[in-house]
Design a protein around this motif. Structure first.
Motif, short mmCIF file in Angstrom:
data_model
loop_
_atom_site.label_atom_id
_atom_site.label_comp_id
_atom_site.label_asym_id
_atom_site.label_seq_id
_atom_site.Cartn_x
_atom_site.Cartn_y
_atom_site.Cartn_z
N LYS B 247 0.82 -1.21 0.00
CA LYS B 247 0.00 0.00 0.00
C LYS B 247 0.86 1.25 0.00
CE LYS B 247 -4.01 -1.98 2.32
NZ LYS B 247 -4.82 -2.02 3.55
N THR B 248 0.33 2.29 -0.61
CA THR B 248 0.96 3.61 -0.57
C THR B 248 -0.04 4.60 0.00
OG1 THR B 248 2.39 3.15 -2.46
CG2 THR B 248 1.97 5.46 -1.96
N ALA B 249 0.37 5.29 1.03
CA ALA B 249 -0.49 6.30 1.64
C ALA B 249 0.01 7.68 1.22
CB ALA B 249 -0.44 6.16 3.16
N ASP B 250 -0.93 8.54 0.88
CA ASP B 250 -0.59 9.92 0.50
C ASP B 250 -0.92 10.86 1.64
OD1 ASP B 250 0.16 9.11 -2.03
OD2 ASP B 250 -1.85 9.39 -2.86
N VAL B 251 -0.02 11.76 1.93
CA VAL B 251 -0.25 12.75 2.99
C VAL B 251 0.08 14.12 2.43
CG1 VAL B 251 0.29 13.47 5.34
CG2 VAL B 251 0.46 11.05 4.72
N THR B 252 -0.90 14.99 2.37
CA THR B 252 -0.63 16.35 1.89
C THR B 252 -0.61 17.30 3.09
OG1 THR B 252 -2.99 16.66 1.49
CG2 THR B 252 -1.66 15.97 -0.37
N LYS B 253 0.37 18.18 3.07
CA LYS B 253 0.56 19.13 4.17
C LYS B 253 1.00 20.47 3.59
CE LYS B 253 0.23 16.37 7.86
NZ LYS B 253 -0.76 16.58 8.93
N PRO B 254 0.78 21.54 4.35
CA PRO B 254 1.32 22.83 3.90
C PRO B 254 2.85 22.77 3.89
CG PRO B 254 -0.25 23.12 5.71
CD PRO B 254 0.03 21.66 5.60
N ALA B 255 3.46 23.71 3.19
CA ALA B 255 4.94 23.75 3.15
C ALA B 255 5.49 23.86 4.56
CB ALA B 255 5.39 24.94 2.29
N GLY B 256 6.61 23.18 4.82
CA GLY B 256 7.21 23.23 6.15
C GLY B 256 8.10 22.03 6.39
N ASN B 257 8.57 21.91 7.63
CA ASN B 257 9.42 20.77 8.01
C ASN B 257 8.58 19.74 8.76
OD1 ASN B 257 11.74 21.92 6.91
ND2 ASN B 257 12.18 23.03 8.81
N TYR B 258 8.79 18.49 8.42
CA TYR B 258 7.99 17.42 9.03
C TYR B 258 8.86 16.23 9.35
CZ TYR B 258 3.96 20.04 7.33
OH TYR B 258 3.04 21.03 7.09
N ARG B 259 8.37 15.43 10.31
CA ARG B 259 8.96 14.11 10.58
C ARG B 259 7.91 13.06 10.26
NH1 ARG B 259 10.82 12.70 15.96
NH2 ARG B 259 9.30 14.19 16.79
N VAL B 260 8.35 11.99 9.66
CA VAL B 260 7.44 10.88 9.33
C VAL B 260 7.75 9.72 10.27
CG1 VAL B 260 6.71 9.25 7.56
CG2 VAL B 260 7.35 11.58 6.91
N LEU B 261 6.75 9.30 11.03
CA LEU B 261 6.91 8.17 11.95
C LEU B 261 6.19 6.96 11.36
CD1 LEU B 261 5.97 10.04 15.27
CD2 LEU B 261 8.22 9.87 14.21
N VAL B 262 6.86 5.81 11.38
CA VAL B 262 6.21 4.56 10.90
C VAL B 262 6.43 3.48 11.95
CG1 VAL B 262 6.42 5.08 8.44
CG2 VAL B 262 8.25 3.82 9.60
N SER B 263 5.52 2.55 12.01
CA SER B 263 5.66 1.44 12.95
C SER B 263 5.01 0.21 12.36
CB SER B 263 4.98 1.77 14.29
OG SER B 263 3.59 1.90 14.09
N CYS B 264 5.42 -0.95 12.86
CA CYS B 264 4.72 -2.18 12.47
C CYS B 264 4.65 -3.13 13.65
CB CYS B 264 5.34 -2.83 11.24
SG CYS B 264 6.85 -3.72 11.55
#
Lengths: 164, 342
Positions: B247-264
């Motif tokens: 699967k591919t998830a799309d996340v749209t956000k305003p311009a800026g700095n972000y961290r992406v957290l993933v877990s399983c």
């Protein structure tokens, strides 16, 4: 009393058309043959009345479609006259890839959309005729046709030819 | 409709017309005569029954000759419908077999049908494109049904064979097969003595590439557990994802700095790929943008989570987070993700 002679003419003129319409709907030629032959049997059994209708073919088409969507189709398997006749069937070539693609593309359409495409492009019914038959507004039929055409074009790889 | 599409429909119609060989009006007449004979026989029986019970029967099968024709019925008249009516058990079995096919909107099929099991059923006229398929047979009732699939309208080129066991809650017999070239295919079904004329069947043919796997309960539970690993005070709720397919998830956000957290969480390994890309008009995120990071998790019963380094997102862009499960994790493990400022 013998039925009017033009039953034979009507059968000869329309059996093929009706069978192709149902074939395109089911994707299954044998089912289509069964349903159309049954519809003609029912017409013949009451031909004195049916022959006086303004549109006997319309009556037979309606019966065929109703049969196609009814439990008769599900129960006919054990009774199929075609299965009893199969051994004498004329040998024919397999379908071409383009026809297979068309039938596969039709099969992806929701049932109602598939039905209107078949009625429009295989039975040559007009939009008002389809609307009357389906009991919906003409705009609804146009909408179904539009969505179906878009989906078919995408499946058949012809979408890029859509005029702007 | 495009000219090309119309042309293909017209050609299909013309070609199919050439292959229609009507059984003929003699066959129609024989069928109707046979039914009228049966109906007349039934009439005699009913008349005798009526006389002996003192009940008068009204026969409306022969309307007045001079009466105007009735408006065409919207359905077939049942006067001569002397096909055997299934008993309630058979009726229920046919309905159950139909229901077993599932919803074609959720799992598309190429062709499907249903009917009563016989000792020697053959469906000889299904057109299939060259492709890989799976054949699903459901049998409701008792006994077994042998299945043989052959390529072409004639000949003996077997593509698959197997046996289905009938039951009140049937599991499908699934036969994968390859249609080598666009052609007609045949389905042979042979019911044993317990199934023939009693059980009902349904079958569908599904393109292998279109098979939709339902998420398992285990994967859903583990997705919840994976989301629990990312829970934190003040953070938004993580998105829960199952692993029945990549699967591919799309996340749209305003311009800026972000961290992406993933877990399983759960068995096997899940590999994550995080990319940024332009947000397209349909709201999805392009997958041809730069890769921001990749990582493979050993999910385990303890779970595992990671935080990708801070990523700068340009205006009009978004993240695409792709997760690929290995065979041990497939439809068992679950995963979750969260995108937070930082």
């Amino acid at each position: 009393m013998a039925p009017p002679a033009n039953f034979d003419q009507l059968y000869a003129a329309h059996y093929g058309d009706l069978t192709v319409q149902l074939y395109m709907y089911f994707g299954d030629r044998q089912e289509a043959h069964d349903v159309v032959q049954e519809a003609f049997c029912r017409a013949y059994a009451r031909w004195r009345t049916v022959s006086r209708y303004e549109d006997p073919v319309g009556w037979i088409r309606r019966v065929a479609w109703n049969l196609a969507l009814s439990k008769w189709r599900r129960t006919r398997t054990a009774l199929s006259f075609l299965s009893r006749q199969r051994r004498t069937e004329v040998r024919i070539e397999g379908p071409g890839p383009e026809r297979v693609a068309v039938i596969a593309a039709l099969a992806t359409l929701p049932e109602q959309q598939r039905r209107v495409v078949v009625l429009r492009y295989m039975a040559d019914l007009t939009v008002p005729e389809i609307a009357a038959r389906e009991g919906v507004a003409e705009g609804t039929v146009k909408s179904w046709l539009h969505r179906s055409r878009t989906a078919l074009a995408a499946h058949l790889g012809t979408a890029e030819e859509t005029p702007s | 409709m495009t000219d090309r599409t119309e042309l293909l429909l017209a050609e299909a119609r013309t070609q199919a017309m050439r292959e229609v060989f009507p059984p003929g009006t003699d066959q129609v007449r024989r069928t109707v005569r046979r039914r009228q004979g049966i109906a007349a026989g039934l009439g005699v029986v009913l008349a005798i029954a009526a006389i002996t019970s003192g009940i008068a029967l009204v026969n409306d099968r022969h309307p007045a000759t001079n009466a105007p024709p009735a408006a065409p019925s919207s359905g077939p008249s049942e006067n001569l419908d002397v096909f055997p009516t299934p008993d309630p058990t058979a009726e229920a079995r046919i309905s159950a077999a139909d229901d077993a096919l599932g919803d074609p909107d959720k799992q598309p099929w190429v062709v499907a049908t249903s009917g009563v099991v016989t000792a020697d059923y053959e469906n000889a006229a299904m057109d299939l494109a060259a492709d890989d398929y799976q054949f699903y047979l459901y049998c409701v009732g008792e006994g077994t049904v042998d299945i043989v699939l052959k390529d072409g309208q004639y000949g003996d080129k077997k593509m698959a064979a197997g046996t289905a066991t009938c039951s009140d809650n049937p599991e499908p017999a699934i036969l994968p097969f390859t249609q080598p070239a666009a052609n007609r295919s045949r389905v042979f079904l042979s019911g044993d003595a317990r199934a023939a004329e009693k059980a009902s069947f349904s079958f569908k043919i599904v393109r292998t590439s279109e098979i939709v796997t339902e998420a398992s309960q285990e994967s859903r539970t583990n997705a919840t557990a994976a989301a629990g690993l990312l829970d934190g005070s003040g953070l938004p709720e993580p998105a829960k994802m199952t692993t029945e397919q990549d699967k591919t998830a799309d996340v749209t956000k305003p311009a800026g700095n972000y961290r992406v957290l993933v877990s399983c969480y759960g068995p096997g390994k899940v590999s994550f790929l995080v990319r940024t890309g332009k947000t397209l008009r349909d709201g999805t995120v392009a997958t041809n943008g730069p890769t921001e990071g990749t990582i493979t998790h050993e999910c385990t019963g303890e779970g595992q989570f990671s935080s990708f380094a801070s990523v700068t997102l340009a205006a009009g862009s978004g993240f695409s987070i792709t997760a690929q499960a290995d065979s041990a994790a497939r439809n068992k493990a679950g995963w979750a993700y969260l995108v937070i400022p930082g």
